[in-house]
Design a protein around this motif. Structure first.
Motif, PDB file in Angstrom:
ATOM      1  N   ASN A  61       0.997  -0.925   0.201  1.00  0.00           N
ATOM      2  CA  ASN A  61       0.013   0.084  -0.021  1.00  0.00           C
ATOM      3  C   ASN A  61       0.980   1.243   0.133  1.00  0.00           C
ATOM      4  OD1 ASN A  61      -2.447   1.477   0.182  1.00  0.00           O
ATOM      5  ND2 ASN A  61      -2.037   1.729   2.326  1.00  0.00           N
ATOM      6  N   CYS A  62       1.907   1.268   0.784  1.00  0.00           N
ATOM      7  CA  CYS A  62       2.886   2.278   0.834  1.00  0.00           C
ATOM      8  C   CYS A  62       3.443   2.534  -0.528  1.00  0.00           C
ATOM      9  CB  CYS A  62       3.780   2.150   1.766  1.00  0.00           C
ATOM     10  SG  CYS A  62       3.333   1.857   3.600  1.00  0.00           S
ATOM     11  N   ALA A  63       3.864   1.419  -1.307  1.00  0.00           N
ATOM     12  CA  ALA A  63       4.465   1.579  -2.546  1.00  0.00           C
ATOM     13  C   ALA A  63       3.439   2.160  -3.433  1.00  0.00           C
ATOM     14  CB  ALA A  63       4.761   0.253  -3.011  1.00  0.00           C
ATOM     15  N   ALA A  64       2.311   1.894  -3.488  1.00  0.00           N
ATOM     16  CA  ALA A  64       1.342   2.526  -4.286  1.00  0.00           C
ATOM     17  C   ALA A  64       1.076   3.841  -3.946  1.00  0.00           C
ATOM     18  CB  ALA A  64      -0.049   1.898  -4.091  1.00  0.00           C
ATOM     19  N   LYS A  65       1.191   4.455  -2.709  1.00  0.00           N
ATOM     20  CA  LYS A  65       1.241   5.905  -2.151  1.00  0.00           C
ATOM     21  C   LYS A  65       2.224   6.587  -2.849  1.00  0.00           C
ATOM     22  CE  LYS A  65      -1.563   5.302   2.068  1.00  0.00           C
ATOM     23  NZ  LYS A  65      -1.596   5.210   3.535  1.00  0.00           N
ATOM     24  N   ILE A  66       3.483   5.974  -2.726  1.00  0.00           N
ATOM     25  CA  ILE A  66       4.915   6.692  -2.981  1.00  0.00           C
ATOM     26  C   ILE A  66       4.873   6.866  -4.631  1.00  0.00           C
ATOM     27  CG2 ILE A  66       7.058   6.151  -3.573  1.00  0.00           C
ATOM     28  CD1 ILE A  66       7.137   4.664  -0.952  1.00  0.00           C
ATOM     29  N   GLU A  67       4.153   5.927  -5.336  1.00  0.00           N
ATOM     30  CA  GLU A  67       4.013   5.947  -6.755  1.00  0.00           C
ATOM     31  C   GLU A  67       3.043   7.271  -7.146  1.00  0.00           C
ATOM     32  OE1 GLU A  67       1.833   3.399 -10.035  1.00  0.00           O
ATOM     33  OE2 GLU A  67       3.859   2.452  -9.327  1.00  0.00           O
ATOM     34  N   ASN A  68       2.059   7.178  -6.436  1.00  0.00           N
ATOM     35  CA  ASN A  68       1.087   8.192  -6.859  1.00  0.00           C
ATOM     36  C   ASN A  68       1.570   9.398  -6.537  1.00  0.00           C
ATOM     37  OD1 ASN A  68      -0.902   6.098  -7.731  1.00  0.00           O
ATOM     38  ND2 ASN A  68      -1.951   6.051  -5.819  1.00  0.00           N
ATOM     39  N   GLY A  69       2.177   9.583  -5.286  1.00  0.00           N
ATOM     40  CA  GLY A  69       2.781  10.907  -4.728  1.00  0.00           C
ATOM     41  C   GLY A  69       3.945  11.553  -5.890  1.00  0.00           C
ATOM     42  N   ILE A  70       4.682  10.467  -6.145  1.00  0.00           N
ATOM     43  CA  ILE A  70       5.843  10.915  -7.236  1.00  0.00           C
ATOM     44  C   ILE A  70       5.137  11.375  -8.511  1.00  0.00           C
ATOM     45  CG2 ILE A  70       7.790  10.360  -8.433  1.00  0.00           C
ATOM     46  CD1 ILE A  70       8.609   8.438  -5.975  1.00  0.00           C
ATOM     47  N   ASN A  71       4.191  10.747  -9.098  1.00  0.00           N
ATOM     48  CA  ASN A  71       3.601  10.936 -10.395  1.00  0.00           C
ATOM     49  C   ASN A  71       2.781  12.393 -10.354  1.00  0.00           C
ATOM     50  OD1 ASN A  71       3.917   8.984 -12.411  1.00  0.00           O
ATOM     51  ND2 ASN A  71       2.917   7.508 -10.991  1.00  0.00           N
ATOM     52  N   GLU A  72       2.450  12.936  -9.117  1.00  0.00           N
ATOM     53  CA  GLU A  72       1.841  14.164  -9.041  1.00  0.00           C
ATOM     54  C   GLU A  72       2.629  15.333  -8.997  1.00  0.00           C
ATOM     55  OE1 GLU A  72      -0.794  14.404  -5.399  1.00  0.00           O
ATOM     56  OE2 GLU A  72      -1.836  12.788  -6.246  1.00  0.00           O
ATOM     57  N   LEU A  73       4.005  14.968  -9.117  1.00  0.00           N
ATOM     58  CA  LEU A  73       5.069  16.127  -9.006  1.00  0.00           C
ATOM     59  C   LEU A  73       5.129  16.667 -10.636  1.00  0.00           C
ATOM     60  CD1 LEU A  73       8.107  14.417  -7.185  1.00  0.00           C
ATOM     61  CD2 LEU A  73       6.306  16.374  -6.460  1.00  0.00           C
ATOM     62  N   ASP A  74       5.393  18.058 -10.713  1.00  0.00           N
ATOM     63  CA  ASP A  74       5.415  18.727 -11.914  1.00  0.00           C
ATOM     64  C   ASP A  74       6.616  18.479 -12.716  1.00  0.00           C
ATOM     65  OD1 ASP A  74       2.845  19.866 -11.670  1.00  0.00           O
ATOM     66  OD2 ASP A  74       3.653  21.724 -11.051  1.00  0.00           O
ATOM     67  N   CYS A  75       7.860  17.904 -11.916  1.00  0.00           N
ATOM     68  CA  CYS A  75       8.992  17.739 -12.763  1.00  0.00           C
ATOM     69  C   CYS A  75       9.096  16.343 -13.098  1.00  0.00           C
ATOM     70  CB  CYS A  75      10.103  18.238 -11.643  1.00  0.00           C
ATOM     71  SG  CYS A  75      10.075  17.342  -9.829  1.00  0.00           S
ATOM     72  N   VAL A  76       8.285  15.692 -12.648  1.00  0.00           N
ATOM     73  CA  VAL A  76       8.281  14.070 -13.086  1.00  0.00           C
ATOM     74  C   VAL A  76       7.328  13.997 -14.544  1.00  0.00           C
ATOM     75  CG1 VAL A  76       7.711  11.681 -12.501  1.00  0.00           C
ATOM     76  CG2 VAL A  76       8.818  13.436 -10.879  1.00  0.00           C
ATOM     77  N   ASN A  77       7.963  13.115 -15.369  1.00  0.00           N
ATOM     78  CA  ASN A  77       6.926  12.641 -16.565  1.00  0.00           C
ATOM     79  C   ASN A  77       6.245  11.441 -16.019  1.00  0.00           C
ATOM     80  OD1 ASN A  77       8.188  14.580 -17.838  1.00  0.00           O
ATOM     81  ND2 ASN A  77       9.646  13.464 -18.871  1.00  0.00           N
ATOM     82  N   LYS A  78       7.003  10.437 -15.359  1.00  0.00           N
ATOM     83  CA  LYS A  78       6.306   9.351 -15.055  1.00  0.00           C
ATOM     84  C   LYS A  78       7.200   8.582 -14.009  1.00  0.00           C
ATOM     85  CE  LYS A  78       4.726   4.918 -16.968  1.00  0.00           C
ATOM     86  NZ  LYS A  78       4.855   3.820 -18.006  1.00  0.00           N
ATOM     87  N   ALA A  79       6.500   7.945 -12.962  1.00  0.00           N
ATOM     88  CA  ALA A  79       7.203   7.250 -12.225  1.00  0.00           C
ATOM     89  C   ALA A  79       6.307   5.858 -11.921  1.00  0.00           C
ATOM     90  CB  ALA A  79       7.024   8.064 -10.700  1.00  0.00           C
ATOM     91  N   SER A  80       7.004   4.714 -11.518  1.00  0.00           N
ATOM     92  CA  SER A  80       6.262   3.563 -11.368  1.00  0.00           C
ATOM     93  C   SER A  80       7.194   2.735 -10.288  1.00  0.00           C
ATOM     94  CB  SER A  80       6.285   2.635 -12.530  1.00  0.00           C
ATOM     95  OG  SER A  80       7.477   2.175 -13.002  1.00  0.00           O
ATOM     96  N   VAL A  81       6.470   2.114  -9.387  1.00  0.00           N
ATOM     97  CA  VAL A  81       7.056   1.380  -7.978  1.00  0.00           C
ATOM     98  C   VAL A  81       6.685  -0.023  -8.333  1.00  0.00           C
ATOM     99  CG1 VAL A  81       7.248   1.216  -5.678  1.00  0.00           C
ATOM    100  CG2 VAL A  81       7.045   3.491  -6.528  1.00  0.00           C
ATOM    101  N   THR A  82       7.624  -0.870  -8.256  1.00  0.00           N
ATOM    102  CA  THR A  82       7.315  -2.337  -8.369  1.00  0.00           C
ATOM    103  C   THR A  82       7.570  -2.772  -7.043  1.00  0.00           C
ATOM    104  OG1 THR A  82       8.002  -2.585 -10.679  1.00  0.00           O
ATOM    105  CG2 THR A  82       7.861  -4.634  -9.658  1.00  0.00           C
ATOM    106  N   PHE A  83       6.472  -3.225  -6.177  1.00  0.00           N
ATOM    107  CA  PHE A  83       6.765  -3.562  -4.736  1.00  0.00           C
ATOM    108  C   PHE A  83       7.637  -4.919  -4.700  1.00  0.00           C
ATOM    109  CE2 PHE A  83       5.177  -6.177  -1.123  1.00  0.00           C
ATOM    110  CZ  PHE A  83       5.640  -5.389   0.045  1.00  0.00           C
ATOM    111  N   MET A  84       7.282  -5.748  -5.467  1.00  0.00           N
ATOM    112  CA  MET A  84       7.997  -7.094  -5.602  1.00  0.00           C
ATOM    113  C   MET A  84       9.637  -7.077  -5.666  1.00  0.00           C
ATOM    114  SD  MET A  84       5.769  -9.358  -4.718  1.00  0.00           S
ATOM    115  CE  MET A  84       6.458 -10.875  -5.029  1.00  0.00           C
ATOM    116  N   THR A  85       9.957  -6.027  -6.480  1.00  0.00           N
ATOM    117  CA  THR A  85      11.302  -5.891  -6.603  1.00  0.00           C
ATOM    118  C   THR A  85      11.930  -4.858  -6.040  1.00  0.00           C
ATOM    119  OG1 THR A  85      11.231  -4.601  -8.670  1.00  0.00           O
ATOM    120  CG2 THR A  85      11.260  -7.128  -9.066  1.00  0.00           C
TER     121      THR A  85
END
Length: 73
Positions: free
Chosen positions: A14-38
């Protein structure tokens, strides 16, 4: 530009998903993805904005999961 980081000590999907969503909201980021398993964060941003993106992403990671360390792969 793409950079890959390992999120050491990430133990919550759940925290991995929150981190991914939070980073994706940044104006300076084009795309971010977090893979919890790895425990991998893939961060995409324009070259001139990458340092700012890493700095802001680190803040988000620490806010959501204070024990997680973001290390460049």
């Amino acid at each position: 530009m793409k950079k890959i980081f390992i999120l050491e000590d990430l133990d919550c999907a759940n925290c991995a998903a929150k981190i991914e969503n939070g980073i994706n909201e940044l104006d300076c980021v084009n795309k971010a993805s977090v893979t919890f398993m790895t425990k991998k964060l893939v961060l995409e941003a324009d070259e001139d904005k990458m340092d700012k993106a890493i700095e802001e992403a680190t803040k988000i990671v620490k806010k959501i999961e204070p024990d997680v360390v973001m290390k460049a792969k």
